[in-house]
Motif scaffolding. Structure first.
Motif, PDB file in Angstrom:
ATOM      1  N   SER A  77      16.181  86.307  36.894  1.00  0.00           N
ATOM      2  CA  SER A  77      16.397  84.919  37.337  1.00  0.00           C
ATOM      3  C   SER A  77      17.202  84.185  36.276  1.00  0.00           C
ATOM      4  N   HIS A  93       7.202  85.672  41.554  1.00  0.00           N
ATOM      5  CA  HIS A  93       8.428  86.370  41.975  1.00  0.00           C
ATOM      6  C   HIS A  93       8.105  87.786  42.461  1.00  0.00           C
ATOM      7  N   ASP A 144      13.474  80.495  43.532  1.00  0.00           N
ATOM      8  CA  ASP A 144      12.172  79.834  43.394  1.00  0.00           C
ATOM      9  C   ASP A 144      11.695  79.237  44.712  1.00  0.00           C
ATOM     10  N   HIS A 172       4.453  81.973  37.109  1.00  0.00           N
ATOM     11  CA  HIS A 172       5.684  81.903  37.911  1.00  0.00           C
ATOM     12  C   HIS A 172       6.317  83.294  38.120  1.00  0.00           C
TER      13      HIS A 172
HETATM   14 ZN    ZN Z   1      12.040  81.710  39.162  1.00  0.00          ZN
END
Ligand code: ZN
Ligand code: KG4
Length: 321
Positions: free
Chosen positions: A106, A83, A289, A79
């Motif tokens: 984040s 980003h 996201d 993940h």
């Molecule tokens: Zn994120």
């Protein structure tokens, strides 16, 4: 946001249930918008971690099922790497020069990475307690602003004096590139306890779908000053460690990504700061996201033939580098 907002944060069980409800129509809709059919796909990319295990499992199970049914290769993506690729994706016309420093900020991360040729990563620093987005969300919750707190504080901060409240900057022992936001959060809590804010907080909690004008009506100048000062301190912490990291590795670019990268104050500060290298942000829609960033990170793996098999599992605490 509607599901989680009333609880003041993400509720893991509700998140995985929402994933389950949404995943089939969302993928179908994405294919329709792209005018693509299953046969047009080269592979299916899915987030393997880090994140909430229930939500990860929904995505992974669905991705594996498509791969099995359509005979497509599977690609597992981190993940956080997603980003970083949100920025790389948008700069394909003028590729970002490496090595770069990536600041991922984040709700779950405040990390600095060195990004090397071939997309290998080295961790330079990270938060020892709260993530920057988490600090935004906790301060907002404490003061009766909704969830997520970041976008609200971002919009209200320009209405206050950023120098009104003096917060001390975190002085880190050991790795000077690490962050800490729990002291700042506690300082905001103390500031709040020293005043009687019960009525204004209650007035804010009563608001239904408030606009900025509504928030401003029930938020006195002193509280706006606090928000502005809080935001200034967070930005200063982020910027000074990003600058030191860039200097330390001789970075040719600085990438800022993650939900907090959509912060207007942070963007303005980064553009006006005298960095030795160019600074890149994703467009705000790709900061928080999204699935495009996962596809972008997977594209590099697709070219390399770095596929996963059906034993791929959810890793809630997966690290990068
Ligand atoms: Zn994120
Ligand atoms: O990357 P993201 O969508 O999800 C995670 O992976 O955590 O980031 C969400 C976080 C939340 O904490 C939210 O408050 C914060 O990003 N955020 C912001 C802004 N927009 C979202 N923080 C500050 N200013 C913003 N404009």
């Amino acid at each position: 946001m509607e599901t989680h907002g009333k609880y003041g944060g993400v509720v893991p069980e509700l998140a995985s249930r929402e994933h389950l409800r949404a995943i089939v129509p969302v993928v179908r809709n994405a294919l329709e918008i792209a005018c693509a059919r299953w046969n047009d796909l080269a592979a299916v990319a899915v987030t393997e971690g880090p994140g909430l295990v229930g939500s990860l499992l929904v995505g992974i199970t669905y991705a594996k099922s498509i791969c099995l049914a359509r005979n497509l290769p599977l690609i597992g993506v981190n993940h956080v790497e997603g980003h970083i690729h949100a920025v790389i994706l948008e700069s394909s016309a003028n590729p970002i020069e490496l090595p770069a420093v990536a600041l991922v900020v984040s709700g779950g991360h405040t990390h600095l990475f060195e990004v090397r040729e071939g997309f290998s990563y080295r961790l330079l620093g990270k938060t020892r307690d709260d993530a920057a987005g988490e600090a935004y969300d906790k301060v907002a919750k404490l003061l009766g602003f909704g969830y997520p707190g970041g976008p609200i504080i971002d919009k209200l901060a320009p209405h206050g004096n950023p120098r009104a409240v003096k917060f001390t900057l975190a002085n880190m022992k050991g790795n000077k590139l690490d962050f800490s936001f729990s002291g700042l959060k506690t300082a905001v809590l103390r500031w709040t306890e020293e005043r009687d804010l019960t009525r204004e907080i209650e007035a804010r909690r009563m608001l239904q779908n408030p606009s900025i004008a509504d928030w401003l009506r029930v938020t006195p100048k002193t509280t706006l000053d606090l928000l502005a000062s809080f935001q200034r301190t967070v930005i200063e912490e982020l910027m000074r460690r990003a600058a030191s990291s860039a200097e330390e590795i001789g970075a040719k670019s600085l990438i800022v990504s993650g939900g907090v990268a959509s912060n207007a104050g942070l963007r303005a500060a980064a553009q006006s700061a005298n960095f030795a290298c160019p600074v890149y942000f994703p467009t705000p829609g790709l900061s928080t996201d999204n699935a495009a960033m996962i596809a972008a990170a997977a594209f590099v793996k697709l070219r390399r033939g770095a596929f996963a098999d059906l034993t791929l599992r959810a890793q809630a605490n997966l690290t990068l580098a």
